[in-house]
Design an enzyme around this catalytic site. Structure first.
Site, PDB file in Angstrom:
ATOM      1  N   ASP A 109       0.697  -1.240   0.125  1.00  0.00           N
ATOM      2  CA  ASP A 109       0.196  -0.042  -0.106  1.00  0.00           C
ATOM      3  C   ASP A 109       0.744   1.234  -0.047  1.00  0.00           C
ATOM      4  OD1 ASP A 109       1.048  -0.223   2.603  1.00  0.00           O
ATOM      5  OD2 ASP A 109      -1.031  -0.825   3.448  1.00  0.00           O
ATOM      6  N   HIS A 122      -7.569  -4.701  10.046  1.00  0.00           N
ATOM      7  CA  HIS A 122      -7.195  -4.493   8.576  1.00  0.00           C
ATOM      8  C   HIS A 122      -5.955  -5.195   8.122  1.00  0.00           C
ATOM      9  CE1 HIS A 122      -4.891  -0.397   9.263  1.00  0.00           C
ATOM     10  NE2 HIS A 122      -4.100  -1.401   9.454  1.00  0.00           N
ATOM     11  N   GLU A 158      -9.677  -1.878   5.150  1.00  0.00           N
ATOM     12  CA  GLU A 158     -10.527  -1.585   6.383  1.00  0.00           C
ATOM     13  C   GLU A 158     -11.738  -2.438   6.513  1.00  0.00           C
ATOM     14  OE1 GLU A 158      -8.836   0.068   8.156  1.00  0.00           O
ATOM     15  OE2 GLU A 158      -7.967   1.996   7.391  1.00  0.00           O
ATOM     16  N   ASN A 210      -8.000  -2.868  13.941  1.00  0.00           N
ATOM     17  CA  ASN A 210      -9.248  -3.083  13.546  1.00  0.00           C
ATOM     18  C   ASN A 210      -9.512  -4.316  12.690  1.00  0.00           C
ATOM     19  OD1 ASN A 210      -8.131  -2.184  11.495  1.00  0.00           O
ATOM     20  ND2 ASN A 210      -9.405  -0.223  11.259  1.00  0.00           N
TER      21      ASN A 210
HETATM   22  P1  PGA Z   1       2.046  -1.537  12.669  1.00  0.00           P
HETATM   23  O1  PGA Z   1       0.821  -1.572  11.614  1.00  0.00           O
HETATM   24  O2  PGA Z   1       2.882  -2.654  12.210  1.00  0.00           O
HETATM   25  O3  PGA Z   1       2.656  -0.143  12.473  1.00  0.00           O
HETATM   26  O4  PGA Z   1       1.343  -1.836  14.091  1.00  0.00           O
HETATM   27  C1  PGA Z   1       0.278  -2.788  11.374  1.00  0.00           C
HETATM   28  C2  PGA Z   1      -0.933  -2.330  10.174  1.00  0.00           C
HETATM   29  O5  PGA Z   1      -1.678  -1.338  10.467  1.00  0.00           O
HETATM   30  O6  PGA Z   1      -1.237  -3.061   9.387  1.00  0.00           O
END
Ligand code: PGA
Length: 237
Positions: A67, A131, A136, A129
């Site tokens: 992404d 995702h 999302e 959440n």
């Molecule tokens: P993080 O993000 O590794 O910074 O916790 C993971 C994500 O949101 O996919």
């Protein structure tokens, strides 16, 4: 889905890193799917160390990132910048073989991946959440690479990397859930107590409200957790 619980982030980096290194040795033309965020940083450090010690060679590897932000005013917060400064600048992967989705290529990003032979190993983190990438809750399981409006939870979580929450871009482009499911092998890493609920939901449900739960339908997923992220698991595999 194989779940491996480790004692430390370092142990996760080592186990997941050794698996990736083994795959690159078996196939020097490996296609890697890469993720940003805090979670994979120890893994990238492990890969850099192994490259510096001549244990792995990335010269023929191709990568596709999951992404990227859209309309981001601060290029130092772009995922391209993150990948350059956490991995690409320290290994010998040719930069022109490192791809990111963008507003220019998102309509044919899945096709680009296919033309490269498909992703051999996709690395994933998970959001609080549930995702994966920027898919999302509510994202269709058959989604391809697409543009998304970020949820408030994600904007809040990502604000720690910006000067202020108002600077966090509201839109991003992400591989879709179907794009991710086309990968031949998937490694999902989650560390910390703030991921424990998402992990429990992923393992208990199969539901668009927990996007990561789609992975239960994939044949070759390894989930690496630390003890904090595994806190709510009853059956430890
Ligand atoms: P993080 O993000 O590794 O910074 O916790 C993971 C994500 O949101 O996919």
């Amino acid at each position: 889905m194989k779940v491996i619980i480790c004692d430390s982030k370092r142990q996760i980096a080592q186990k997941a890193g050794d698996m990736i290194i083994k795959r690159i040795r078996e196939n020097p033309y490996l296609v890697l799917g890469l993720a940003t965020g805090s979670t994979p940083i120890p893994l990238y450090q492990y890969l850099v160390n192994n490259y510096q010690n001549n244990k792995v060679n990335f010269e023929n590897v191709i990568s596709f990132n999951l992404d990227e932000y859209l309309d981001n005013n601060d290029q130092m917060q772009s995922y391209r910048y993150f990948m350059n400064t956490n991995l690409f600048d320290y290994i010998n992967i040719p930069i022109k073989k490192t791809f990111f989705p963008s507003k220019h290529n998102y309509k044919y990003y899945d096709e680009l991946i296919k033309q490269a032979g498909g992703i051999d190993i996709q690395i994933l983190g998970i959001g609080r959440n549930g995702h994966i990438g920027f898919n999302e809750p509510g994202t269709a399981f058959d989604s391809k690479t697409h543009i998304v409006k970020l949820t408030d939870v994600t904007i809040k979580d990502n604000a720690r990397f910006f000067n202020s929450i108002d600077d966090v871009p509201c839109f991003a482009v992400t591989m879709g859930l179907n794009t991710i499911m086309q990968s031949k092998e998937i490694i999902l890493i989650a560390t910390g107590k703030n991921k424990a609920t998402a992990i429990k939901q992923m393992l208990d449900n199969y539901d668009v409200n927990c996007p990561a739960s789609i992975l239960k339908n994939h044949q070759n997923v390894t989930v690496y957790l630390d003890n904090d992220a595994a806190e709510f698991l009853t059956k430890k595999e």
